[in-house]
Enzyme design. Structure first.
Site: not given
Length: 376
Positions: A100, A188
């Site tokens: 992530y 993101e």
């Protein structure tokens, strides 16, 4: 505005981030372009919210016929009031590990914040709750910017080495460029896949940009983002509209007055169904189209109009209300506070069709509450 997945990937790929080979389809008749791709593929409905797989909006397709079936099922569907206009078909990736990484605004420190974790593929909030030690934080000063040595420290925290670590530097650089050059509030990648052959590939992307900056980015269309049909329609008429979850339709002139009207609706125990600002100097045409949107919205049971006219003329507002009611037959009660420039003429116009106006928004809300009651 949250960009749809395919657009976020397009921006990151422009700066060198690897993404799965894919094709965006907006019409079932174009499904033939998939014939040159390597099946199985993944059909991903382009909607601006999480949990698509759980909602059945992402699926594996093994043949061109399966892909056509998925496209027919997805395109045109309305999910949470968002119409599915595009489907992204992507080839699969052999994943060894999911990571992530994100860059967002850090308002408290007046800079930016990079978050990274070796636990990708799940919400970062869940990782923060269960395993906060697995999150690497990097505070980025706006003046100094993001430097390679900073990114390498993050890569080390993720356990990346060699070419994978250098690839991570390139990915982070690209994310930072998108973030700064496109006036973003969030960039993101989740998950960022480390493939079995050692490459980093962005499997899913979320990019949020400041709506007010869109005029500087002609390569981004409002249809690339999270606007609902109603919001797109409102923008076409120069209206500022946000859909909410209540049942009292709200129209006012000016963002401040519109927000204050929403607060007033809540204070009286009701729930606003929208934020609709017709702006200063609103014309009868914008008022007409805005009111038509509220009257044709099945969620809305009553409408509150709050106008304080300075450069906005109350007679123009009244004419717009009359035209809307001539075009849309409704029995929804409408409560209007009309004050300011040409208010006497505006009140006269509305009185001719039997609409009462009120001196204050509080008086209008009291009348509204008497008619519709308060829902528990």
């Amino acid at each position: 505005m949250r960009l749809l997945e395919y657009k976020g990937k397009e921006l990151l790929n422009k700066y060198g981030v690897k993404i799965p080979r894919g094709v965006v389809i907006g019409d079932v008749k174009d499904i033939g372009v998939l014939s040159g791709m390597k099946f199985p593929l993944f059909a991903k409905s382009q909607v601006p919210f999480a949990g698509r797989a759980k909602m059945g909006l992402v699926r594996r397709v093994d043949t061109l016929a399966d892909a056509e079936k998925a496209a027919r099922e997805y395109l045109g569907r309305v999910i949470q009031d968002f119409p599915i206009r595009k489907v992204l078909f992507e080839e699969g990736v052999n994943v060894a590990k999911e990571l992530y990484v994100s860059i967002t605004l850090d308002r408290e420190n007046r800079g930016y914040l990079m978050l990274a974790s070796s636990e990708g593929g799940v919400d970062i909030e869940e990782v923060a709750r269960k395993s906060p030690e697995k999150i690497v934080r990097l505070y980025i000063d706006d003046y100094e910017g993001l430097r390679d040595y900073m990114i390498r420290n993050v890569a080390q925290g993720l356990g990346l080495e060699g070419s994978a670590a250098q690839d991570f530097v390139n990915v982070a650089r690209a994310m930072y460029r998108v973030f700064t050059e496109y006036d973003a509030e969030l960039v993101e990648i989740n998950p960022l896949a480390l493939t079995v052959d050692g490459q980093l590939v962005a499997l899913d992307v979320k990019v949020m940009v400041d709506d007010n900056s869109l005029y500087r980015h002609p390569d981004i269309s409002v249809e690339d983002g999270d606007y609902t049909r109603e919001e797109l329609e409102a923008r076409s008429f120069g209206l500022h509209y946000v859909e909410l979850t209540g049942y009292v339709g709200i129209m006012a002139n000016g963002a401040g007055l519109t927000m204050a009207t929403m607060d007033l609706v809540k204070e009286f125990g009701h729930e606003p169904a929208d934020f609709l600002d017709v702006g200063g100097g609103a014309s009868k045409d914008s008022v007409r189209e805005g009111l038509k949107m509220l009257l044709t919205d099945d969620r809305i049971s009553t409408v509150l109009i709050n106008i304080f006219g300075g450069i906005t003329r109350c007679d123009e507002v009244a004419k717009g209300v009359v035209e809307a009611l001539n075009e849309v037959k409704t029995n929804k009660p409408i409560f209007i506070r009309l004050k300011g420039t040409n208010e006497e003429e505006g009140r006269r116009i509305l009185a001719e069709i039997g609409l009462k106006t009120y001196e204050t928004a509080e008086e209008a809300m009291e009348a509204l509450t008497k008619v519709v009651g308060v829902r528990g």
